[in-house]
Design a protein around this motif. Structure first.
Motif, PDB file in Angstrom:
ATOM      1  N   SER A  33       0.786  -1.312   0.030  1.00 53.73           N
ATOM      2  CA  SER A  33       0.216   0.036   0.035  1.00 53.73           C
ATOM      3  C   SER A  33       1.108   1.204   0.000  1.00 53.73           C
ATOM      4  O   SER A  33       2.019   1.207   0.215  1.00 53.73           O
ATOM      5  CB  SER A  33      -0.724  -0.014   1.511  1.00 53.73           C
ATOM      6  OG  SER A  33      -0.268   0.065   2.804  1.00 53.73           O
ATOM      7  N   ALA A  34       0.308   2.252  -0.196  1.00 56.69           N
ATOM      8  CA  ALA A  34       0.723   3.586   0.054  1.00 56.69           C
ATOM      9  C   ALA A  34       1.656   3.776   1.188  1.00 56.69           C
ATOM     10  O   ALA A  34       0.644   3.771   1.770  1.00 56.69           O
ATOM     11  CB  ALA A  34      -0.478   5.074  -0.349  1.00 56.69           C
ATOM     12  N   GLY A  35       2.696   4.481   0.651  1.00 58.54           N
ATOM     13  CA  GLY A  35       3.539   5.244   2.058  1.00 58.54           C
ATOM     14  C   GLY A  35       5.175   3.330   2.373  1.00 58.54           C
ATOM     15  O   GLY A  35       5.872   4.164   3.034  1.00 58.54           O
ATOM     16  N   LEU A  36       4.362   2.331   1.811  1.00 55.37           N
ATOM     17  CA  LEU A  36       5.881   1.357   2.623  1.00 55.37           C
ATOM     18  C   LEU A  36       6.492   1.478   1.293  1.00 55.37           C
ATOM     19  O   LEU A  36       5.861   1.581   0.033  1.00 55.37           O
ATOM     20  CB  LEU A  36       5.075   0.111   2.433  1.00 55.37           C
ATOM     21  CG  LEU A  36       5.901  -0.956   2.598  1.00 55.37           C
ATOM     22  CD1 LEU A  36       6.096  -0.744   4.141  1.00 55.37           C
ATOM     23  CD2 LEU A  36       5.019  -2.692   3.155  1.00 55.37           C
ATOM     24  N   THR A  37       8.168   1.600   1.429  1.00 55.75           N
ATOM     25  CA  THR A  37       8.607   1.341   0.264  1.00 55.75           C
ATOM     26  C   THR A  37       9.958   1.168   0.502  1.00 55.75           C
ATOM     27  O   THR A  37      10.079   0.638   2.348  1.00 55.75           O
ATOM     28  CB  THR A  37       9.521   3.137  -0.032  1.00 55.75           C
ATOM     29  OG1 THR A  37       9.861   3.483   0.871  1.00 55.75           O
ATOM     30  CG2 THR A  37       8.186   3.966  -0.376  1.00 55.75           C
ATOM     31  N   TYR A  38      10.704   0.349   0.206  1.00 57.22           N
ATOM     32  CA  TYR A  38      11.749  -0.659   0.281  1.00 57.22           C
ATOM     33  C   TYR A  38      12.957  -1.069  -1.485  1.00 57.22           C
ATOM     34  O   TYR A  38      12.138  -0.461  -2.032  1.00 57.22           O
ATOM     35  CB  TYR A  38      11.963  -1.510   0.574  1.00 57.22           C
ATOM     36  CG  TYR A  38      11.037  -2.418   0.142  1.00 57.22           C
ATOM     37  CD1 TYR A  38      11.404  -3.943  -0.223  1.00 57.22           C
ATOM     38  CD2 TYR A  38       9.506  -2.553   0.280  1.00 57.22           C
ATOM     39  CE1 TYR A  38      10.704  -4.677  -1.217  1.00 57.22           C
ATOM     40  CE2 TYR A  38       8.457  -3.449  -0.874  1.00 57.22           C
ATOM     41  CZ  TYR A  38       9.420  -4.575  -0.797  1.00 57.22           C
ATOM     42  OH  TYR A  38       9.292  -5.534  -1.886  1.00 57.22           O
TER      43      TYR A  38
ATOM     44  N   LEU B 191       8.605   3.122   6.266  1.00 56.72           N
ATOM     45  CA  LEU B 191       6.633   3.792   6.237  1.00 56.72           C
ATOM     46  C   LEU B 191       6.860   4.857   6.547  1.00 56.72           C
ATOM     47  O   LEU B 191       7.073   6.053   7.635  1.00 56.72           O
ATOM     48  CB  LEU B 191       6.141   2.984   7.253  1.00 56.72           C
ATOM     49  CG  LEU B 191       4.918   2.773   7.111  1.00 56.72           C
ATOM     50  CD1 LEU B 191       4.162   2.428   6.141  1.00 56.72           C
ATOM     51  CD2 LEU B 191       4.263   2.050   8.806  1.00 56.72           C
ATOM     52  N   ASN B 192       6.002   5.511   5.539  1.00 56.08           N
ATOM     53  CA  ASN B 192       5.418   7.106   5.217  1.00 56.08           C
ATOM     54  C   ASN B 192       7.205   7.833   5.423  1.00 56.08           C
ATOM     55  O   ASN B 192       7.205   8.713   6.431  1.00 56.08           O
ATOM     56  CB  ASN B 192       4.779   7.389   6.267  1.00 56.08           C
ATOM     57  CG  ASN B 192       3.521   6.873   6.391  1.00 56.08           C
ATOM     58  OD1 ASN B 192       3.209   6.270   5.036  1.00 56.08           O
ATOM     59  ND2 ASN B 192       2.619   6.390   7.115  1.00 56.08           N
ATOM     60  N   GLY B 193       7.828   7.426   5.146  1.00 54.91           N
ATOM     61  CA  GLY B 193       9.470   7.788   5.231  1.00 54.91           C
ATOM     62  C   GLY B 193      10.681   7.815   6.216  1.00 54.91           C
ATOM     63  O   GLY B 193      11.188   7.932   6.388  1.00 54.91           O
ATOM     64  N   ALA B 194      10.178   6.446   7.833  1.00 55.14           N
ATOM     65  CA  ALA B 194      10.376   6.641   8.712  1.00 55.14           C
ATOM     66  C   ALA B 194      10.351   5.195   8.595  1.00 55.14           C
ATOM     67  O   ALA B 194      10.044   4.104   7.728  1.00 55.14           O
ATOM     68  CB  ALA B 194       9.482   6.858   9.507  1.00 55.14           C
ATOM     69  N   PRO B 195      11.911   4.753   8.954  1.00 55.05           N
ATOM     70  CA  PRO B 195      11.793   3.439   9.277  1.00 55.05           C
ATOM     71  C   PRO B 195      11.328   2.472   9.973  1.00 55.05           C
ATOM     72  O   PRO B 195      11.104   2.997  11.278  1.00 55.05           O
ATOM     73  CB  PRO B 195      14.529   3.875   9.727  1.00 55.05           C
ATOM     74  CG  PRO B 195      14.129   4.694   9.759  1.00 55.05           C
ATOM     75  CD  PRO B 195      13.447   5.681   9.330  1.00 55.05           C
TER      76      PRO B 195
END
Length: 594
Positions: A499-504, A523-527
């Motif tokens: 979903s939006a906000g989770l990146t890697y 997640l939303n830019g935070a580790p």
């Protein structure tokens, strides 16, 4: 076990003009026995038997749309082109044309003929597809994993007939069941220790006998709902086939074909790729290779499926002899035409004479009128439900790629539904195998371009899973992401749609769990905080640890929400309109390094 009795069947072959077929052919390279070359002069000994086969239809009665309705064809100059393919009206015509002139012809399938079906079939528990398969004169099929989506009792109903225990009869006639046997040699009832359906079936015409053994992949329990396989055991494919090959031989059946719902991955995505170039077995990888190498030489050919790939290959059997292994893609886009030369003197197949080709189910042939009538009848029942608009899109939303636009959209919908249930919901994860299709901008019917109908949404998410919420620690969440590329998923990664906000970052130059770069997960830019608690939305299949994600089965604080299609429908309705359609997600949540 004696050969299964057959019902009297209404054959409906129409006189149809032959159409030029698109095909790729393969033949075993050893020389045909000299006597076989003289078969035209000595017709008494050798008899060519036509074996038509397909797999993974998944209830696609109407022509599938988007990439699901196309195949890629390799051109002589090395370029490729795509061809629109599929639709049971065209499949029936192609099969009936192919049978013309063949007095000895068998039609067999490799499983997953139902399940994960579009609304036209799935809404009615796949009775329309079984009816269509009866009209196609299917002789026999193996079960696939999707035949267990609604459990063994429902599979037995599809075989034997009767109205649905909850939804009743859909027409004024009771559902008659399949005219063809489902074979499930390696699926055992835990109480009896015996196969839940027939393990094998023998086709006979005059003095020609060919046995068929049907199995599904041993790993079925890991890829279907736990309720669907409760009380069942799934045994090794090759060991089971070898066991029943001996049974058939003791009954005097020497010609044997295995129908295996497990498959491989050819080196090319083109259906007419030469799988045996530069050598037997070199153009294909995946589970079917090891299975084929361990199935007894008594078996003369393998019809396979599950991977939705197209191939006609030879793979050496345990004695080192080449043996034909085929798969006809999925959704009724291809069928395989294999010639088995039966030796009446030995009762066996002259394996050096086996030839096989995949043919495209093109849409430039006449539609089979009986299939058109069937589709029309069931569409009349489905239309009030299926034609309802549930959203609007500005362009095609595809379901291909490591991260797909459709996968992202579903994850976003499940996150939104999760937050309605519990505002603490942090993210959602969607399994890629549950995204059965994309959404196409072009109208399929009278709804208009860009309109998403309920039927189209059903085609995307047909499983009726629920959206489940669970609590995980940050350390568990990282472990889940690493399970995409390790453990059961090491050889064939399953990349969850975020979903939006989770990146890697996914670094495919590395191996195993290291392919998910831990320090890149945000997640939303935070580790991710290993000690923190995260509320995660998934479908019920994943929440049970399905698809090789055991950590997802270890969450706490379970909360069960609505079904996943309802979540998608609500999200599309809330976030799109005719004046402001939703755009395809950018698929920028996973950075892939190759």
């Amino acid at each position: 076990m004696p050969a299964a009795p057959r019902r009297t069947r209404r054959r409906t072959h129409a006189l149809l003009a032959s159409a030029a077929g698109l095909a790729t052919a393969a033949a075993l390279t050893a020389a045909l026995p000299a006597d076989a070359h003289e078969a035209q002069h000595r017709p008494g000994r050798y008899q060519d038997v036509q074996l038509l086969s397909f797999n993974d239809l998944h209830g696609n009665l109407e022509p599938p749309s988007g990439s699901s309705g196309r195949v890629t064809e390799l051109q002589p100059d090395g370029t490729t082109k795509t061809i629109d393919a599929g639709g049971v009206e065209y499949l029936a015509t192609h099969l009936r044309q192919a049978r013309q002139g063949h007095r000895y012809s068998i039609t067999a399938a490799g499983g997953d003929l139902v399940g994960a079906s579009p609304l036209l079939s799935g809404l009615f528990h796949d009775e329309p597809t079984v009816e269509a398969l009866n009209k196609l004169d299917l002789d026999v099929t193996s079960v696939g994993n999707h035949e267990f989506d609604e459990g063994a009792k429902e599979l037995a109903r599809l075989q034997n007939g009767g109205c649905h225990p909850k939804d009743g009869c859909y027409t004024d006639q009771e559902f008659e069941g399949a005219d063809f046997p489902y074979l499930a040699a390696n699926v055992l009832d835990d109480k009896t220790g015996k196969p839940i359906l027939k393990p094998y079936w023998v086709w006979k015409k005059k003095d020609v006998k060919i046995g068929f053994i049907g199995v599904t992949l041993e790993g079925t329990p890991g890829i279907v709902s736990a309720d669907g396989v409760k009380g069942l055991s799934f045994k090794d494919e090759a060991e089971t086939i070898n066991k029943y090959a001996k049974v058939l031989q003791r009954q005097g059946v020497q010609s044997i074909v295995a129908l295996i719902h497990e498959g491989g991955y050819p080196a090319s995505g083109s259906y007419n790729y030469d799988c045996d170039s530069p050598g037997a077995g070199s153009g294909i990888s995946g589970p079917i290779v090891d299975i084929a190498k361990n199935v007894t030489p008594a078996v003369d050919a393998l019809v396979t499926g599950h991977t939705h790939q197209a191939y006609v290959c030879t793979i050496p059997d345990p004695s080192g002899r080449p043996r034909m292994v085929t798969s006809a893609s999925s959704f009724g886009r291809l069928y395989t035409d294999t010639t088995l030369t039966y030796d009446r003197r030995t009762g066996d197949i002259a394996r050096t004479a086996v030839q096989s080709a995949n043919h495209v189910v093109t849409r430039d042939v006449p539609k089979a009128p009986d299939m058109t009538d069937l589709i029309s009848r069931w569409n009349t029942l489905a239309a009030p439900i299926g034609n309802r608009a549930i959203g609007y899109i500005s362009a095609d939303i595809g379901n291909t790629g490591t991260e797909s636009p459709m996968g992202d959209l579903i994850a976003d919908a499940q996150l939104a539904h999760g937050r309605e249930l519990d505002p603490r919901t942090s993210l959602a994860l969607m399994n890629p195998g549950g995204v059965r299709a994309g959404l196409t901008y072009a109208a399929k019917g009278a709804e208009g371009d860009g309109v998403v109908t309920y039927a189209e949404g059903f085609t995307v998410q047909p499983f009726a899973n629920t959206v489940n919420l669970q609590d995980f620690t940050g350390a568990q969440l990282v472990q889940v992401l690493k399970e995409q590329v390790s453990g059961a998923n090491a050889a064939a990664p399953k990349i969850l749609q975020p979903s939006a906000g989770l990146t890697y970052t996914l670094d495919l130059t590395k191996s195993g769990a290291d392919r998910v770069v831990t320090d890149s997960i945000r997640l939303n830019g935070a580790p991710i905080d290993p000690a923190a608690t995260y509320r995660v939305a998934t479908n019920s299949f994943l929440a049970g640890g399905g698809d090789g994600f055991p950590t997802l089965g270890q969450g706490t604080g379970d909360l069960v929400g609505a079904d996943d299609l309802s979540a998608l429908e609500k999200y599309l309705t809330a976030n799109s309109s005719a004046a402001s359609p939703i755009a395809p997600p950018k698929t920028d949540r996973i950075t892939v390094v190759q």
